[in-house]
Design an enzyme around this catalytic site. Sequence first.
Site, short mmCIF file in Angstrom:
data_model
loop_
_atom_site.label_atom_id
_atom_site.label_comp_id
_atom_site.label_asym_id
_atom_site.label_seq_id
_atom_site.Cartn_x
_atom_site.Cartn_y
_atom_site.Cartn_z
N ARG A 6 6.21 7.19 8.09
CA ARG A 6 5.38 6.86 7.63
C ARG A 6 3.75 7.07 7.12
O ARG A 6 3.22 8.15 8.66
CB ARG A 6 5.31 4.93 8.08
CG ARG A 6 4.65 4.73 6.86
CD ARG A 6 3.91 2.68 7.44
NE ARG A 6 3.78 2.20 6.26
CZ ARG A 6 3.06 1.28 6.34
NH1 ARG A 6 2.60 0.53 7.86
NH2 ARG A 6 2.52 0.33 5.55
N LEU A 7 3.60 7.46 5.69
CA LEU A 7 1.80 7.77 5.04
C LEU A 7 1.62 6.60 4.98
O LEU A 7 2.14 6.36 3.26
CB LEU A 7 1.76 8.76 4.82
CG LEU A 7 0.39 9.06 4.04
CD1 LEU A 7 -0.27 9.86 4.67
CD2 LEU A 7 0.67 10.19 2.90
N ILE B 14 -0.35 3.75 3.02
CA ILE B 14 -0.31 3.58 1.73
C ILE B 14 -1.09 2.14 1.48
O ILE B 14 -2.15 2.02 0.88
CB ILE B 14 -0.32 4.54 0.76
CG1 ILE B 14 -0.01 6.28 1.27
CG2 ILE B 14 -1.16 4.37 -0.68
CD1 ILE B 14 -1.48 7.22 1.53
N CYS C 207 5.83 9.24 2.37
CA CYS C 207 6.93 9.20 3.69
C CYS C 207 8.20 10.13 3.74
O CYS C 207 7.97 11.01 3.04
CB CYS C 207 7.70 7.82 3.57
SG CYS C 207 5.87 6.18 3.84
N ASP D 41 5.48 -2.15 -1.24
CA ASP D 41 6.91 -2.66 -1.94
C ASP D 41 7.64 -2.10 -1.91
O ASP D 41 8.67 -2.06 -2.44
CB ASP D 41 5.58 -0.73 -3.32
CG ASP D 41 5.09 0.09 -3.20
OD1 ASP D 41 5.86 0.12 -1.26
OD2 ASP D 41 5.53 1.16 -2.86
N SER E 143 -2.66 14.29 -10.23
CA SER E 143 -2.20 15.36 -10.29
C SER E 143 -2.48 15.41 -12.17
O SER E 143 -1.89 14.02 -12.82
CB SER E 143 -1.76 16.24 -10.08
OG SER E 143 -0.20 16.22 -10.69
N GLY E 144 -2.79 16.58 -12.97
CA GLY E 144 -2.15 16.43 -14.39
C GLY E 144 -0.35 17.22 -14.80
O GLY E 144 -0.29 17.29 -15.69
N ILE F 143 -9.12 24.62 -7.17
CA ILE F 143 -9.35 26.21 -6.98
C ILE F 143 -10.27 26.86 -7.36
O ILE F 143 -9.94 26.92 -8.48
CB ILE F 143 -8.15 26.73 -6.18
CG1 ILE F 143 -7.21 26.01 -5.05
CG2 ILE F 143 -7.60 27.59 -6.58
CD1 ILE F 143 -7.55 26.00 -3.70
N GLU G 132 6.33 5.39 -4.52
CA GLU G 132 5.30 4.06 -4.58
C GLU G 132 5.72 3.25 -5.46
O GLU G 132 6.13 4.03 -7.14
CB GLU G 132 3.88 4.56 -4.77
CG GLU G 132 3.28 5.67 -3.95
CD GLU G 132 2.75 4.71 -2.64
OE1 GLU G 132 2.69 3.04 -3.03
OE2 GLU G 132 2.54 5.33 -1.40
#
Length: 629
Positions: free
Chosen positions: A50-51, A53, A2, A100, A363-364, A291, A77
């Site tokens: 807000r997104l 999830i 968000c 949460d 992601s790493g 990519i 999160e």
Amino acid sequence: MCGITGLFDTSGKRAIDRDVLHRMNESLHHRGPDQGDLYLETGIGLGHRRLSIIDLAAGRQPLFNEDGSVAIVFNGEIYNYRELMAELIGLGHVFRTRSDTEVIVHAWEQWGVDCLKRLRGMFAFGLWDRNQQSLFLARDHIGVKPLFYSLQPDGYFLFGSELKSIMTVPTVERKFDPTAIEDYFAFGYIPDPKTIYSQVKKLCPGHYLLIKVGDTKLTQIQYWDIPFAPTVLKSEADIERELIERLTESVKSQMVSEVPLGAFLSGGVDSSAVVALMAQNNPDPITTCSIAFDDPAYDESAFAQQVAQRYNTQHHTQTVRDDSHALTDLLANLYDEPFADSSAIPTYRVCQLAREKVTVALSGDGGDENFAGYRRYRYAMAEQQLRSKIPSAIRAPVFGALGKLYPKLDWAPQFLRAKTTFEALSKDLVEGYFHGVSIMADRERQKLFSKAFRAELQGYAAVDVMRAHADNAPVEDPLSLIQYLDFKTYLPGDILTKVDRASMAHSLEVRVPLLDHQFVEWVWGLPSSLKLNGSEGKYILKKSLKPYLSDDILYRSKKGFSVPLAAWFRGPLKQLVRDTVLHPRMTDSNIFNLDYLQHVVEQHESGRKDYSTTLWALLMFAAFLRTNA
């Protein structure tokens, strides 16, 4: 994921301007396109984009406790929210949602600022407690999520997820901090807590602010740092098993989502490890995105494809080409202040691709900082070995002189490019490491800046950033120290900033299991020899991953996530570089030495020297001036 904003009257008496708060909030629409809400009462206004999830139906914000006396806006999160919710219910708290966000509200009621010690996740939030007349701001342990703030001379305090939200307020002064400009041309980004503007700061990772009505003294308080508590030594085989168990648990905890989830896959060790462990713990094929580059010297897409085939992922690839320079103004708008990591281009593209397929991506990021994966660690330790054998009284003048005399041979094979090494050997570990990671050496920045601007700096030098962190470092081991410096500067200032803005531009949430703070604490308790072993970085991580990834993935030379700037700037982008760097906007800024700007452009065009990194930093600074200043 968000966007959050807030306006707080430190006197507690004045009404909040709804129109100002609305503009702040709407500037972050990209971070949360699903919903937007405001809450205002005397002295405080909170905004949220807000997104959705988790708890898609009921997780709307600002969110309140039972009697409405505590309100929160939250970005991030909390991965252990279910366990905390059960504990808090057992303590008598009543929940109206299963989000949460509400866990933080009740955790604050139960434990106060110590609630931060209970949270596991990535977060930035602002929490208003009417009964205590206090505003509580916090940022997660590692700095995955950003938070900016500004205390105005009239006593209003502003905060937001991005700098742009604060800069929508007309009363915020747009005066540059000259030390931030020095930092930018040394690091390629502006390290916490500074921003480009003197009146605006970043909340540092692992820190909080607690502001009470009537108190205008702002002190960032640290609640977490890397503990360096030694891990109980076992056999390497036992450590390998435990590493995989801990990383698997972190990956699984971050796969909780009520919307489509996938992963970035570069073909490197870290992202491949995350994908492998996701696939082990999900019956359905994982969606992966990567990519490719049309220049084979930078392209790793074949390795990403190899991992995708092994784990039967739904794999998607996009190619970055030399027309990506068109992103410069767009990137300047995303980052709101100068940001010179050219890998922002492929990062933006992979986030764009991922958002077409998923809403959440793992992601790493963090593997290199945790496990000493960067080549520069190997070089720094080799230099430190030599330093330790030569007294400083001899080393400093001898290697200092060699550094001045030796030419800068960018065109030559690596073993002949000794200028930077000689210069680093004349310095101590911290200054030598700073010199090695700087995008422009001290001598170059001295030439870059005008005499008037150098006077504004009043003797300040960007190395002071690293010296301050080194002075506070709870460790003496040389390798651990420089890893710690990266954890305090490069990781939050560059890597996590780059991913946050690029992903949020596409309303994509990115999670980083290698940076779960409990996993980080365990890893940093391992001896340095299990990270950098001889010349092998990520030694124990690679050994533990042998059952999951091929040697081609684990032990090939690292290319890095970069773009072929040098060739672009001598080819299709040659005129763009000249026109932008020598534009009156730059030359009339009183920051730069015009003669040196011309020298850099001409030397790079001719091929005599590689100034691509400097030119990209200048391009992005020019784009910032064009779009933000």
